[in-house]
Design a protein around this motif. Structure first.
Motif, PDB file in Angstrom:
ATOM      1  N   VAL A  49       1.261   5.159   0.531  1.00 44.87           N
ATOM      2  CA  VAL A  49       1.566   3.735   0.601  1.00 44.87           C
ATOM      3  C   VAL A  49       0.286   2.913   0.726  1.00 44.87           C
ATOM      4  CG1 VAL A  49       2.640   1.918   2.005  1.00 44.87           C
ATOM      5  CG2 VAL A  49       3.881   4.030   1.552  1.00 44.87           C
ATOM      6  N   GLY A  50      -0.630   3.343   1.592  1.00 43.28           N
ATOM      7  CA  GLY A  50      -1.865   2.593   1.798  1.00 43.28           C
ATOM      8  C   GLY A  50      -2.700   2.460   0.543  1.00 43.28           C
ATOM      9  N   ARG A  51      -2.836   3.545  -0.196  1.00 40.94           N
ATOM     10  CA  ARG A  51      -3.638   3.518  -1.427  1.00 40.94           C
ATOM     11  C   ARG A  51      -2.956   2.692  -2.515  1.00 40.94           C
ATOM     12  NH1 ARG A  51      -7.848   7.025  -1.959  1.00 40.94           N
ATOM     13  NH2 ARG A  51      -8.212   8.472  -0.228  1.00 40.94           N
ATOM     14  N   ALA A  52      -1.634   2.871  -2.645  1.00 37.85           N
ATOM     15  CA  ALA A  52      -0.901   2.103  -3.654  1.00 37.85           C
ATOM     16  C   ALA A  52      -0.892   0.621  -3.317  1.00 37.85           C
ATOM     17  CB  ALA A  52       0.527   2.629  -3.762  1.00 37.85           C
ATOM     18  N   LEU A  53      -0.832   0.305  -2.031  1.00 38.12           N
ATOM     19  CA  LEU A  53      -0.837  -1.090  -1.599  1.00 38.12           C
ATOM     20  C   LEU A  53      -2.168  -1.758  -1.942  1.00 38.12           C
ATOM     21  CD1 LEU A  53       0.610  -3.384  -0.102  1.00 38.12           C
ATOM     22  CD2 LEU A  53      -0.280  -2.433   2.046  1.00 38.12           C
ATOM     23  N   PHE A  54      -3.263  -1.032  -1.809  1.00 35.90           N
ATOM     24  CA  PHE A  54      -4.569  -1.592  -2.162  1.00 35.90           C
ATOM     25  C   PHE A  54      -4.640  -1.877  -3.659  1.00 35.90           C
ATOM     26  CE2 PHE A  54      -8.986  -0.939  -3.586  1.00 35.90           C
ATOM     27  CZ  PHE A  54      -9.594  -1.986  -2.917  1.00 35.90           C
ATOM     28  N   ASP A  55      -4.163  -0.937  -4.476  1.00 36.70           N
ATOM     29  CA  ASP A  55      -4.147  -1.158  -5.930  1.00 36.70           C
ATOM     30  C   ASP A  55      -3.288  -2.364  -6.281  1.00 36.70           C
ATOM     31  OD1 ASP A  55      -5.786   1.041  -6.321  1.00 36.70           O
ATOM     32  OD2 ASP A  55      -4.117   2.427  -6.681  1.00 36.70           O
TER      33      ASP A  55
END
Length: 252
Positions: A229-235
């Motif tokens: 979730v954290g990585r996808a949220l940054f993208d």
């Protein structure tokens, strides 16, 4: 860069072991790697009404980014399934300020066979909820619609720096269905036209590999789920068309 994040206990990494970080931590780590100095102010609330009350007391104009995670309590409430039939959320307890415990301190539960009577009662309750939702008379869902409308009205002047996160999926069928009802409210076209909405369902599948196991809180993401979730949220943040703050990161 000053960030405000309000959500449920996922914000603090509820149930994660020492050394593991929440989706917020992963998101902030990604921003920090761009060279930006970041400060975070985080709050945990159990209902959208509580989120609105907290935000109404904060200087929203002073934040560069505002993230709202529609967590546990958007439709299903920590008080249990019975609260789905309660229209007034002030009658059920709030989880604000609950201590975030590491996974090894959480009590384990012994799995026992579920009796036929209990399974039948749960199935009947599920069918009742589905029927009431179809007719548009499920009390909790009705309340959440109004809570979301009020919250978005408060956030509208700041929509250029707001990201809304749809409710995280749940591995258990009944709660998963309830989260889907909440997700539908966030994914409405009128909401997405005004706000950047991160669709959690596009990242997390309702499978055990993404959730804590062996605790009383199996609906919470594990370390793998948080990182995804954290990585996808940054993208998503970098690509969100309504977010103005991203331009400074792109230039750097």
């Amino acid at each position: 860069m000053k960030i405000l994040i309000i959500g449920d206990r996922h914000v603090g990494g509820y149930g994660l072991s020492a050394g593991q970080i929440s989706f917020v931590g992963h998101f902030i780590r990604q921003i920090s790697q761009t060279g930006r100095a970041v400060s975070v102010e985080a709050y945990a609330q159990s209902t959208l009404a509580a989120v609105q009350m907290t935000m109404s007391q904060l200087p929203l104009e002073h934040y560069d980014l505002i993230m709202v995670q529609a967590g546990q309590g958007c439709v299903d409430h920590p008080a249990g399934l019975e609260s789905v039939f309660v229209r007034d959320t002030s009658r059920v307890p709030d989880v604000s300020g609950d201590l975030v415990l590491p996974d090894w301190l959480l009590p384990t539960i012994e799995k026992k066979p579920v009796g036929l009577i209990k399974r039948t009662a749960e199935a009947g309750q599920f069918l009742l909820m589905q029927g009431m939702a179809t007719l548009g008379v499920l009390p909790r869902l009705f309340t959440v619609r109004h809570e979301l409308t009020d919250l978005l009205t408060l956030l509208k002047p700041y929509r250029h720096k707001v990201i809304l996160l749809s409710p995280f999926p749940h591995p258990q069928p009944v709660y998963r269905w309830l989260r889907q009802q909440g997700r539908a409210l966030f994914m409405r076209s009128d909401v997405r036209q005004s706000f950047s909405v991160f669709d959690s369902d596009a990242v997390i599948q309702p499978r055990e590999e993404y959730f804590l196991t062996g605790t009383t809180n199996t609906g919470y993401l594990n370390a793998v789920g948080h990182e995804l979730v954290g990585r996808a949220l940054f993208d998503f943040y970098l690509a969100a068309p309504t977010i103005v703050a991203i331009h400074t990161i792109r230039r750097s």
